[in-house]
Design a protein around this motif. Sequence first.
Motif: not given
Length: 110
Positions: A11, A102-103, A105-106, A109-110
């Motif tokens: 992350d 940017t970093t 996301i997985t 994360d949602h």
Amino acid sequence: MSQTHTDAVADSRTTAICVFTPHTGAQADLQHLVLPLVEPSRREPGCLGYDFYQEEGGPLVRVEQWATREAFDVHCAQPRVVEVFEHEILELLDREPEVHVTTPITAADH
């Protein structure tokens, strides 16, 4: 769901993508200016990858990956980086560079 050590490390990664659109005929000058920065940047603490890509006759794209945002910020503050990317390079470009920091996301994360 608890976060594992591996998730925490993933992350914190930062990927910066920058698109440089040179004036017609300035591609070689642009490459000559930026390519000497590759190896020193790769040796900096936290650098996971630092590369330039170019489609023939198209913009030059820099993709750099850092272990953390802090490592990226330290890199950006290096005098050689500031001199090239904030001063010398601009006269070779049709427009301001397009920059995306940017970093990851997985699905979690949602």
